[in-house]
Write a protein that holds these residues in place. Structure first.
Motif, PDB file in Angstrom:
ATOM      1  N   GLY A  76       0.881  -1.356   0.019  1.00 56.85           N
ATOM      2  CA  GLY A  76      -0.126   0.037   0.022  1.00 56.85           C
ATOM      3  C   GLY A  76       0.899   1.263   0.146  1.00 56.85           C
ATOM      4  O   GLY A  76       1.977   1.109   0.326  1.00 56.85           O
ATOM      5  N   LEU A  77       0.127   2.462  -0.444  1.00 50.93           N
ATOM      6  CA  LEU A  77       1.108   3.687  -0.454  1.00 50.93           C
ATOM      7  C   LEU A  77       0.626   4.400   0.869  1.00 50.93           C
ATOM      8  O   LEU A  77      -0.281   4.576   1.621  1.00 50.93           O
ATOM      9  CB  LEU A  77       0.619   4.335  -1.631  1.00 50.93           C
ATOM     10  CG  LEU A  77       0.801   4.022  -3.003  1.00 50.93           C
ATOM     11  CD1 LEU A  77       0.124   4.801  -4.056  1.00 50.93           C
ATOM     12  CD2 LEU A  77       2.206   3.959  -3.288  1.00 50.93           C
ATOM     13  N   ASN A  78       1.778   5.032   1.336  1.00 51.67           N
ATOM     14  CA  ASN A  78       1.576   5.800   2.722  1.00 51.67           C
ATOM     15  C   ASN A  78       1.374   7.196   2.371  1.00 51.67           C
ATOM     16  O   ASN A  78       2.273   8.184   2.283  1.00 51.67           O
ATOM     17  CB  ASN A  78       3.020   5.555   3.513  1.00 51.67           C
ATOM     18  CG  ASN A  78       3.371   6.455   4.744  1.00 51.67           C
ATOM     19  OD1 ASN A  78       2.143   6.809   5.296  1.00 51.67           O
ATOM     20  ND2 ASN A  78       4.186   7.013   5.164  1.00 51.67           N
ATOM     21  N   TYR A  79       0.084   7.155   2.260  1.00 50.85           N
ATOM     22  CA  TYR A  79      -0.389   8.639   1.867  1.00 50.85           C
ATOM     23  C   TYR A  79      -0.307   9.622   2.852  1.00 50.85           C
ATOM     24  O   TYR A  79      -0.428   9.572   4.215  1.00 50.85           O
ATOM     25  CB  TYR A  79      -1.974   8.546   1.393  1.00 50.85           C
ATOM     26  CG  TYR A  79      -2.296   7.986  -0.165  1.00 50.85           C
ATOM     27  CD1 TYR A  79      -1.919   8.785  -1.082  1.00 50.85           C
ATOM     28  CD2 TYR A  79      -2.972   6.742   0.136  1.00 50.85           C
ATOM     29  CE1 TYR A  79      -2.322   8.047  -2.354  1.00 50.85           C
ATOM     30  CE2 TYR A  79      -3.182   6.008  -1.224  1.00 50.85           C
ATOM     31  CZ  TYR A  79      -2.851   6.828  -2.512  1.00 50.85           C
ATOM     32  OH  TYR A  79      -3.148   6.300  -3.586  1.00 50.85           O
ATOM     33  N   GLY A  80       0.331  10.867   2.509  1.00 51.41           N
ATOM     34  CA  GLY A  80       0.705  11.920   3.349  1.00 51.41           C
ATOM     35  C   GLY A  80      -0.788  12.510   3.873  1.00 51.41           C
ATOM     36  O   GLY A  80      -1.647  12.301   3.158  1.00 51.41           O
TER      37      GLY A  80
END
Length: 755
Positions: free
Chosen positions: A480-484
């Motif tokens: 998964g992407l570590n969205y800011g």
């Protein structure tokens, strides 16, 4: 000097003179992330009586301007963004809760007659507690905020050291106040009072002085509001009264606070990165291209002056990502020179008797199409950032575009004039190895000797690219992407502690403070970043106190609050920006080249984007606005490399339309390898300096671009070119052979038209 170069010299002098004037006369406008302060984004909302829109937002902007002016914040600004958003910047303000509470209040001031609460309220009347909590009945408003001209807080020594607010009326406000006080002067007890009500709450209900005669009222067009105010209360009240009422309600959708020390560190780190990066790039270019490389490095000083002057002349705000773009564009500024120098070397290799000066003129002319296409693709990426992004990322787009245009001036004017003048004055040095335009470098000599057939193994290269994409997609979907916080909404706060705190102890402290779901990470050397979905100011203080107990004190360095609706909107805009970038690049390259070349370039670009995103997924690094800026820059870099390769392939294929396309593509790719390596090395020096010295945010930015440049350099040769070969099976006939037009005779050293 030829007439063409004389014209270039005059233009170069004019540009430098104008740049020097703006650089000395206009100071740079620093963004809050460099200067320190608070940025608040407000969104206007519909009310029962008014609909939010462009006009209502503009009126709200005027009201907020008056409130900010009354607060006395120096160099504050407020601008409208779209139809419903207002961006408020308050330099040096480190208490966002106080500023946000003041800006967000409706602040409807009214004045009412008062009577004792000795019976039920009549028609138009309302029972309400006064400032002391005693119930009173107020009648219909006799004065509204529209009748107030100005308000100011002042210290009243005669009132035992209290503060009050002086009000000056305007329009019919003075007459209305005189009439209201004249009627109150005829009454006794509580009914001799006039109540000032702000947003439905009595803030003061002073009695009309005994020396005011019945039926006369208070004249003079002014009055004073008393009420045991403190200094801050009086100043806030004056700001609200003078600002007036907001025409529609507003809601905070974004809030950022940056400590001044963090901004100073970012400027210092970026400055050192620029100095070290430019020095290393200059040494490398001078070592490869000797005299002409040294002069091209000198032209970089002119590039820096032009870029800075254009920045201040345009009134652009220099942000942290913008500063990174400014430093990064230095590496791009050398690209045009490398293209021209490599072309000049090829001309001398093809015709050993040709003078270095003449070869350099031909090199600049032949390199122009690749230089122009490379600049155009980067400008497209920068333009998309400006129109589709927001905040600091938009500033990066502006700075990147300015840097690209300045690099064209630096290479096509300054560098060309300097190198031509030097070769004209020192022809013997120009013909020697010290001139830098003699035989090709080691890479070119090795390629000319070996002539490897890279495209024969195009299936292998495409398989490697496919495998890399699969690994990247695995990271994106598995980890998964570590969205800011910019993309998810929520609040992110960064602290520094007086002594180092183990990250595990920090997570335990935050969990015990009541936030077990919060994301706690290290930030920089001694920083701790905490991110949650929702966090009030009181809850933030609990986290800060918990970390302070662990670290002997904690200081808040950065505070970002993004509303969930705004986070979703920014994530959507990011996807739109990437999609539009791909479509625009595809359309431009199809127009400039063949559709097969365009498709190969865009697919290679998409390959680069997926791999860089997958790398961040595997590393767990944040995907935020700065990452988006890096990703769109990678798009520009990727297309730049593909443009240079396909520009050479087009030139070779036009000259030999019946040659097998795979052979032509292989030769074109090999001939551009020296340029790609030398340009990439220049950019890598800059980015390596940013990665080491640029701080936490710029480090992630530099890592994304380092990966993007390495992957983009590979994909331009081993992905885009093999794809074009495969797609040519489905394309039309090859281009028509170019007919050589007769050339007019030229004087020796004449370089032709001005480019």
């Amino acid at each position: 000097m030829t007439r063409a170069n004389a014209v270039r010299a005059v233009l170069a002098f004019a540009v430098l003179a104008a740049s020097l004037y703006f650089a000395l006369s206009e100071p740079a406008r620093l963004g809050l992330d460099l200067r320190g302060g608070t940025q608040i984004v407000l969104e206007t909302r519909d009310s029962p009586t008014a609909k939010a829109g462009r006009d209502a937002t503009d009126r709200a902007r005027q009201v907020l301007h008056r409130r900010i002016d009354a607060l006395g914040v120096a160099e504050a600004s407020i601008t409208r963004s779209g139809d419903r958003r207002l961006i408020v910047e308050l330099p040096d303000v480190q208490d966002p809760s106080h500023a946000a509470a003041l800006l967000g209040r409706t602040a409807q001031l009214t004045a009412h007659p008062v009577r004792a609460a000795d019976g039920p309220a009549g028609t138009g009347e309302k029972e309400i507690p006064d400032e002391s909590g005693r119930p009173v009945i107020i009648g219909p408003a006799v004065l509204t905020g529209d009748g107030v001209g100005s308000a100011a807080a002042s210290f009243d020594p005669e009132g035992l050291g209290g503060w009050d607010v002086g009000i000056t009326f305007r329009g019919g406000g003075g007459a209305a106040w005189e009439k209201a006080t004249a009627k109150a002067a005829c009454a006794t007890g509580d009914e001799r009072r006039v109540a000032f009500v702000l947003d439905g709450k009595v803030i003061s209900s002073p009695q009309v002085s005994a020396d005011v005669a019945c039926g006369t009222g208070i004249t003079g067009g002014s009055t004073r509001i008393t009420g045991n105010f403190g200094a801050d209360e009086a100043k806030d009240l004056a700001a609200l009264v003078q600002g007036g009422a907001l025409p529609v309600p507003v809601k905070i959708v974004e809030q950022r606070v940056v400590g001044p020390t963090l901004g100073e560190e970012a400027i210092r780190a970026s400055a050192w990165a620029a100095v070290i990066g430019v020095a290393l790039t200059g040494l490398f270019i001078a070592a490869v291209y000797r005299l002409v490389g040294l002069l091209a490095t000198a032209a970089l000083a002119g590039y820096a002056l032009i870029s800075y002057a254009a920045l201040v002349a345009a009134g652009a705000t220099l942000t942290l990502p913008g500063l990174a773009g400014f430093v990064l564009a230095i590496g791009m500024a050398i690209d045009a020179n490398v293209l021209a120098f490599e072309r000049a070397r090829e001309e001398r290799a093809a015709a050993p008797g040709r003078s270095p000066r003449n070869a350099l003129a031909i090199g600049f002319t032949k390199a122009w199409s690749a230089i122009a296409d490379s600049a155009a693709t980067t400008l497209l990426a920068g333009g998309l950032l400006f129109f589709l992004a927001s905040g600091p990322v938009k500033g990066f787009g502006v700075t990147l575009c300015i840097g690209v245009l300045a690099s064209l001036v630096s290479a096509m004017l300054l560098s060309r004039v300097l190198t031509d003048a030097a070769l004209a004055r020192m022809p013997r040095i120009g013909r020697s190895k010290a001139g830098g335009l003699g035989a090709g470098g080691r890479i070119r000599r090795w390629l000319d000797h070996r002539r490897p057939d890279l495209m024969r193994r195009r299936t292998l290269w495409l398989a490697i690219s496919g495998l890399a994409v699969v690994l990247a997609l695995t990271g994106i979907f598995a980890r998964g992407l570590n969205y800011g916080v910019e993309f998810t909404g929520g609040r992110a706060v960064e602290y520094t502690t007086n002594r180092p705190v183990d990250i595990g102890d920090a997570r335990t402290a935050v969990a015990r403070a009541g936030f077990p779901q919060a994301t706690v990470q290290t930030s920089g050397k001694d920083g701790i970043a905490v991110r949650t979905t929702e966090l009030t100011d009181a809850q933030e203080k609990r986290i800060r106190d918990a970390l302070a107990r662990q670290g002997g004190g904690a200081t808040k360095q950065r505070d970002e609050l993004i509303g969930p609706s705004l986070g979703g909107e920014m994530r959507t805009k990011a996807l739109i920006a990437l999609g539009v970038a791909l479509l625009v690049q595809l359309g431009y390259l199809t127009f400039r080249f063949r559709w097969t070349f365009a498709a190969g370039s865009v697919l290679a670009m998409l390959h680069d984007v997926v791999i860089v995103t997958g790398l961040f997924a595997w590393l767990g690094k944040p995907v935020d606005g700065v990452f988006l800026a890096a990703l769109l820059t990678v798009i520009g870099y990727s297309v730049n490399d593909s443009v240079v390769v396909f520009d050479r392939v087009r030139e070779l294929w036009t000259a030999e339309p019946r040659a097998p396309f795979a052979d032509v593509a292989n030769r074109g790719a090999l001939q551009t390898v020296p340029r790609t390596v030398n340009t990439g090395m220049g950019a890598l020096f800059i980015l390596a300096a940013l990665a080491v010295l640029g701080g936490d945010t710029l480090t992630d930015f530099a890592i994304a671009l380092l990966a993007g440049i390495l992957v983009g350099t590979y994909s331009s040769v081993f992905t885009a070119t093999p794809l074009a070969i495969v797609l040519e099976r489905f394309a039309g006939p090859p281009p028509r052979p170019r007919t050589a037009a007769p050339r007019a005779a030229r004087t020796p050293g004449d370089s032709g038209a001005v480019v």
